[in-house]
Design an enzyme around this catalytic site. Sequence first.
Site, PDB file in Angstrom:
ATOM      1  N   LYS A  59     -21.877   4.536  13.167  1.00  0.00           N
ATOM      2  CA  LYS A  59     -20.821   4.495  14.196  1.00  0.00           C
ATOM      3  C   LYS A  59     -21.211   5.074  15.552  1.00  0.00           C
ATOM      4  O   LYS A  59     -20.348   5.393  16.364  1.00  0.00           O
ATOM      5  CB  LYS A  59     -19.579   5.191  13.668  1.00  0.00           C
ATOM      6  CG  LYS A  59     -19.848   6.632  13.234  1.00  0.00           C
ATOM      7  CD  LYS A  59     -18.609   7.475  13.315  1.00  0.00           C
ATOM      8  CE  LYS A  59     -18.999   8.854  13.747  1.00  0.00           C
ATOM      9  NZ  LYS A  59     -18.138   9.564  14.570  1.00  0.00           N
TER      10      LYS A  59
ATOM     11  N   TYR B   8     -22.249  -1.886  17.840  1.00  0.00           N
ATOM     12  CA  TYR B   8     -21.349  -1.192  16.897  1.00  0.00           C
ATOM     13  C   TYR B   8     -19.987  -1.893  16.874  1.00  0.00           C
ATOM     14  O   TYR B   8     -19.440  -2.214  15.816  1.00  0.00           O
ATOM     15  CB  TYR B   8     -21.197   0.294  17.286  1.00  0.00           C
ATOM     16  CG  TYR B   8     -19.929   0.907  16.781  1.00  0.00           C
ATOM     17  CD1 TYR B   8     -19.790   1.243  15.434  1.00  0.00           C
ATOM     18  CD2 TYR B   8     -18.827   1.107  17.628  1.00  0.00           C
ATOM     19  CE1 TYR B   8     -18.599   1.773  14.959  1.00  0.00           C
ATOM     20  CE2 TYR B   8     -17.641   1.636  17.165  1.00  0.00           C
ATOM     21  CZ  TYR B   8     -17.532   1.967  15.831  1.00  0.00           C
ATOM     22  OH  TYR B   8     -16.349   2.471  15.359  1.00  0.00           O
TER      23      TYR B   8
ATOM     24  N   LYS C 299     -17.756  -4.151  13.860  1.00  0.00           N
ATOM     25  CA  LYS C 299     -16.355  -3.973  13.439  1.00  0.00           C
ATOM     26  C   LYS C 299     -15.635  -5.313  13.545  1.00  0.00           C
ATOM     27  O   LYS C 299     -14.907  -5.724  12.638  1.00  0.00           O
ATOM     28  CB  LYS C 299     -15.665  -2.909  14.307  1.00  0.00           C
ATOM     29  CG  LYS C 299     -16.129  -1.493  14.037  1.00  0.00           C
ATOM     30  CD  LYS C 299     -15.743  -1.046  12.629  1.00  0.00           C
ATOM     31  CE  LYS C 299     -16.265   0.325  12.285  1.00  0.00           C
ATOM     32  NZ  LYS C 299     -16.138   0.672  10.869  1.00  0.00           N
TER      33      LYS C 299
ATOM     34  N   PHE D  73      -7.583   4.143  17.130  1.00  0.00           N
ATOM     35  CA  PHE D  73      -7.836   4.518  18.514  1.00  0.00           C
ATOM     36  C   PHE D  73      -8.768   5.745  18.488  1.00  0.00           C
ATOM     37  O   PHE D  73      -9.819   5.663  17.889  1.00  0.00           O
ATOM     38  CB  PHE D  73      -6.515   4.600  19.287  1.00  0.00           C
ATOM     39  CG  PHE D  73      -6.072   3.193  19.648  1.00  0.00           C
ATOM     40  CD1 PHE D  73      -5.657   2.295  18.658  1.00  0.00           C
ATOM     41  CD2 PHE D  73      -6.204   2.711  20.936  1.00  0.00           C
ATOM     42  CE1 PHE D  73      -5.368   0.964  18.958  1.00  0.00           C
ATOM     43  CE2 PHE D  73      -5.906   1.380  21.250  1.00  0.00           C
ATOM     44  CZ  PHE D  73      -5.488   0.514  20.257  1.00  0.00           C
ATOM     45  N   ASN D  74      -8.433   6.869  19.082  1.00  0.00           N
ATOM     46  CA  ASN D  74      -9.422   7.972  19.114  1.00  0.00           C
ATOM     47  C   ASN D  74      -8.999   9.112  18.189  1.00  0.00           C
ATOM     48  O   ASN D  74      -8.236   9.998  18.608  1.00  0.00           O
ATOM     49  CB  ASN D  74      -9.583   8.492  20.544  1.00  0.00           C
ATOM     50  CG  ASN D  74     -10.344   7.528  21.431  1.00  0.00           C
ATOM     51  OD1 ASN D  74      -9.933   6.389  21.625  1.00  0.00           O
ATOM     52  ND2 ASN D  74     -11.464   7.967  21.960  1.00  0.00           N
TER      53      ASN D  74
ATOM     54  N   SER E  89     -11.646  -0.657  14.547  1.00  0.00           N
ATOM     55  CA  SER E  89     -11.588   0.199  15.733  1.00  0.00           C
ATOM     56  C   SER E  89     -10.984  -0.561  16.906  1.00  0.00           C
ATOM     57  O   SER E  89     -11.144  -1.789  17.019  1.00  0.00           O
ATOM     58  CB  SER E  89     -13.019   0.615  16.086  1.00  0.00           C
ATOM     59  OG  SER E  89     -13.074   1.152  17.385  1.00  0.00           O
TER      60      SER E  89
ATOM     61  N   ASP F 269     -20.628   7.499  -1.315  1.00  0.00           N
ATOM     62  CA  ASP F 269     -21.123   7.913   0.002  1.00  0.00           C
ATOM     63  C   ASP F 269     -22.611   8.198  -0.118  1.00  0.00           C
ATOM     64  O   ASP F 269     -23.041   8.853  -1.076  1.00  0.00           O
ATOM     65  CB  ASP F 269     -20.362   9.178   0.450  1.00  0.00           C
ATOM     66  CG  ASP F 269     -20.455   9.422   1.944  1.00  0.00           C
ATOM     67  OD1 ASP F 269     -21.586   9.398   2.483  1.00  0.00           O
ATOM     68  OD2 ASP F 269     -19.410   9.644   2.576  1.00  0.00           O
TER      69      ASP F 269
ATOM     70  N   ARG G 286     -20.279   7.337  31.965  1.00  0.00           N
ATOM     71  CA  ARG G 286     -21.090   6.977  30.795  1.00  0.00           C
ATOM     72  C   ARG G 286     -21.078   5.453  30.687  1.00  0.00           C
ATOM     73  O   ARG G 286     -20.000   4.845  30.815  1.00  0.00           O
ATOM     74  CB  ARG G 286     -20.440   7.618  29.568  1.00  0.00           C
ATOM     75  CG  ARG G 286     -21.335   7.837  28.392  1.00  0.00           C
ATOM     76  CD  ARG G 286     -20.608   8.567  27.280  1.00  0.00           C
ATOM     77  NE  ARG G 286     -19.486   7.796  26.743  1.00  0.00           N
ATOM     78  CZ  ARG G 286     -18.753   8.168  25.704  1.00  0.00           C
ATOM     79  NH1 ARG G 286     -18.991   9.323  25.098  1.00  0.00           N
ATOM     80  NH2 ARG G 286     -17.761   7.421  25.282  1.00  0.00           N
TER      81      ARG G 286
HETATM   82  C1  UD1 Z   1     -16.019   6.047  21.243  1.00  0.00           C
HETATM   83  C2  UD1 Z   1     -16.678   4.710  21.092  1.00  0.00           C
HETATM   84  C3  UD1 Z   1     -15.795   3.839  20.257  1.00  0.00           C
HETATM   85  C4  UD1 Z   1     -15.567   4.488  18.910  1.00  0.00           C
HETATM   86  C5  UD1 Z   1     -14.954   5.870  19.130  1.00  0.00           C
HETATM   87  C6  UD1 Z   1     -14.883   6.614  17.825  1.00  0.00           C
HETATM   88  C7  UD1 Z   1     -18.005   4.416  23.139  1.00  0.00           C
HETATM   89  C8  UD1 Z   1     -18.167   3.627  24.400  1.00  0.00           C
HETATM   90  N1  UD1 Z   1     -16.927   4.118  22.392  1.00  0.00           N
HETATM   91  O1  UD1 Z   1     -14.780   5.878  21.954  1.00  0.00           O
HETATM   92  O2  UD1 Z   1     -16.387   2.581  20.082  1.00  0.00           O
HETATM   93  O3  UD1 Z   1     -14.712   3.700  18.121  1.00  0.00           O
HETATM   94  O4  UD1 Z   1     -15.779   6.636  20.005  1.00  0.00           O
HETATM   95  O5  UD1 Z   1     -14.154   7.775  17.964  1.00  0.00           O
HETATM   96  O6  UD1 Z   1     -18.799   5.300  22.828  1.00  0.00           O
HETATM   97  N2  UD1 Z   1     -16.514  12.218  27.529  1.00  0.00           N
HETATM   98  C9  UD1 Z   1     -16.836  13.194  28.460  1.00  0.00           C
HETATM   99  N3  UD1 Z   1     -17.718  14.171  28.087  1.00  0.00           N
HETATM  100  C10 UD1 Z   1     -18.287  14.234  26.844  1.00  0.00           C
HETATM  101  C11 UD1 Z   1     -17.947  13.233  25.891  1.00  0.00           C
HETATM  102  C12 UD1 Z   1     -17.057  12.229  26.271  1.00  0.00           C
HETATM  103  O7  UD1 Z   1     -16.348  13.184  29.583  1.00  0.00           O
HETATM  104  O8  UD1 Z   1     -19.071  15.152  26.582  1.00  0.00           O
HETATM  105  C13 UD1 Z   1     -15.534  11.176  27.919  1.00  0.00           C
HETATM  106  C14 UD1 Z   1     -16.075   9.762  27.765  1.00  0.00           C
HETATM  107  O9  UD1 Z   1     -16.789   9.387  28.913  1.00  0.00           O
HETATM  108  C15 UD1 Z   1     -14.778   8.992  27.595  1.00  0.00           C
HETATM  109  C16 UD1 Z   1     -13.843   9.976  26.865  1.00  0.00           C
HETATM  110  O10 UD1 Z   1     -14.441  11.259  27.026  1.00  0.00           O
HETATM  111  O11 UD1 Z   1     -14.227   8.727  28.851  1.00  0.00           O
HETATM  112  C17 UD1 Z   1     -13.708   9.674  25.373  1.00  0.00           C
HETATM  113  O12 UD1 Z   1     -15.009   9.544  24.821  1.00  0.00           O
HETATM  114  P1  UD1 Z   1     -15.277   9.450  23.248  1.00  0.00           P
HETATM  115  O13 UD1 Z   1     -14.669  10.608  22.556  1.00  0.00           O
HETATM  116  O14 UD1 Z   1     -16.743   9.230  23.053  1.00  0.00           O
HETATM  117  O15 UD1 Z   1     -14.450   8.175  22.794  1.00  0.00           O
HETATM  118  P2  UD1 Z   1     -14.505   6.635  23.286  1.00  0.00           P
HETATM  119  O16 UD1 Z   1     -15.597   6.394  24.225  1.00  0.00           O
HETATM  120  O17 UD1 Z   1     -13.132   6.279  23.718  1.00  0.00           O
END
Ligand code: UD1
Length: 342
Positions: free
Chosen positions: A88, A153, A157, A182-183, A128, A35, A296
Site C-alpha cells: 500500500k 497502487y 485497488k 477515505f483516510n 480506497s 498474514d 508532494r
Molecule cells: C494516501 C495515498 C492513498 C492511500 C492513503 C492510505 C498518496 C498520494 N495517497 O492518501 O492512495 O489510500 O494514503 O491512507 O500517497 N502530508 C504532509 N506531511 C507529511 C505527510 C503527509 O503534509 O509528513 C500531507 C500530504 O501531502 C497530504 C496529506 O498530508 O496532503 C495527507 O497525506 P496522507 O496521510 O499520505 O494521505 P493521502 O495522500 O490522502
Amino acid sequence: MKNKLRVLLTGGCGYIGSHTAVELMRVGHEVVIADNLANSCMSVLPRIEELGGKKVAFYNIDVCDSEKLDSLFSVEHIDAVIHFAGLKCVPESVEKPVLYYRNNLTSTMNLLETMIKHGVNHIVFSSSATVYGESDIMPLREDMPTGNCTNPYGMTKHMSEVIIRDTAKANKSIGAVLLRYFNPIGADESGRIGEDPLGIPNNLLPYVAQFATGRREKLFVNGNDYPTEDGTCVRDFIHVTDLAIAHIKALDFIVGKSGCEVFNVGTGNGYSVLQVIEAFSEACGKELKYEFAPRRAGDIPTCYADPGKAEKLLGWKAERDIRKMCEDTWRWQSNNPMGYEK
Ligand code: UD1
C-alpha cells in the site's frame, strides 16, 4: 449481529485488519487471520486476543501462495472473507509497478478462486478513495467514474474491484462488498493497538504522532498553495474503529445475498493538514512546530466522501470526531513510542 460468523481476515495483523478483528470479536464473531507479516508483526496477535476476549486462528501465509491458501480453506470452516492483505505504499508502487500488480492482483484472484472452490460466498474488499483519481467534484459519490488513478497502487485497488465485480456477476452465489476507505487514522480506545508502519511513515498521522514523541526531528507540511481555505490539502479523516465497524455492517448486509455493492467509508467532513496538526497538538498537549515544504507529487487538493449510501443501506455512520481520532492516536503512540515489540 445477525448470525455468528467465522471470518477470514487476510492481512488481519495490519492496522485496519487488527482493529476489524477486535470489533468482530467484540460482537461475537470468530476470526481467522492469514498474514505474511510483510508490514506487521506477530506481537499484535496477543493484543487482538486480549481486546477481543478470545483466541484467533493465525496462519503465517502469503495469500499469493495458492497452495497454502487452499490448505487453510481445507482445514478451517470460513463463512466470509475480508480481504485487507496488500502492498500500500504509493511511492513504492510508482517505482515497482510490477511488484504491486503481481502481489495485489494475484492475491485477489487466488482468494476468489479458493473461495469458489470451497463454497465460501461472501467477501468484503478493502478498497480506497484513490480509485476516484483526480475529481473536481466533491463530495465523492460511489457512482462517479473510477479507474483514472494517479499511481499503480491505486490501479491495483481499481482492478481488484473490477475482478471482484465480474466474479460476482458470473457466480450467482457470490456476494461482495467493496469498501472505499477515505483516510483512516486513530487507534483502539484502549491504546493497545494502533498504526505501526515500518520505517519512516508516508502518511500524515503516523508521522505527526511519531514527531510528537520526539522520534522524528522535523514535521513538514507538503504544500501551502493549494486552492483550499488555508492552502493545505483537505482530507476526510475517519476513525479506524468507525471503519472497522463498517466492515461488520457490510457483512451483515451481504451474508445471504449475492451481487456486488460499493460503499464509501468516510465521515463526509474535510479537515486540512493544518487543522489536523492543530487538533493533534491539543490532544498531546504540545505545540507541534512545522515547516512548509514543496507539494508532494500526486497529491490532490481536496478529497472527501458522500457517505450517504452507507448510511442508507448499511445503517452505518461515522461517530468519532477529529478530536477523538487524535486523542486515540496519541494514547497508542505515547504508550507504545516504538510501536509493537518486534
Ligand atoms: C494516501 C495515498 C492513498 C492511500 C492513503 C492510505 C498518496 C498520494 N495517497 O492518501 O492512495 O489510500 O494514503 O491512507 O500517497 N502530508 C504532509 N506531511 C507529511 C505527510 C503527509 O503534509 O509528513 C500531507 C500530504 O501531502 C497530504 C496529506 O498530508 O496532503 C495527507 O497525506 P496522507 O496521510 O499520505 O494521505 P493521502 O495522500 O490522502
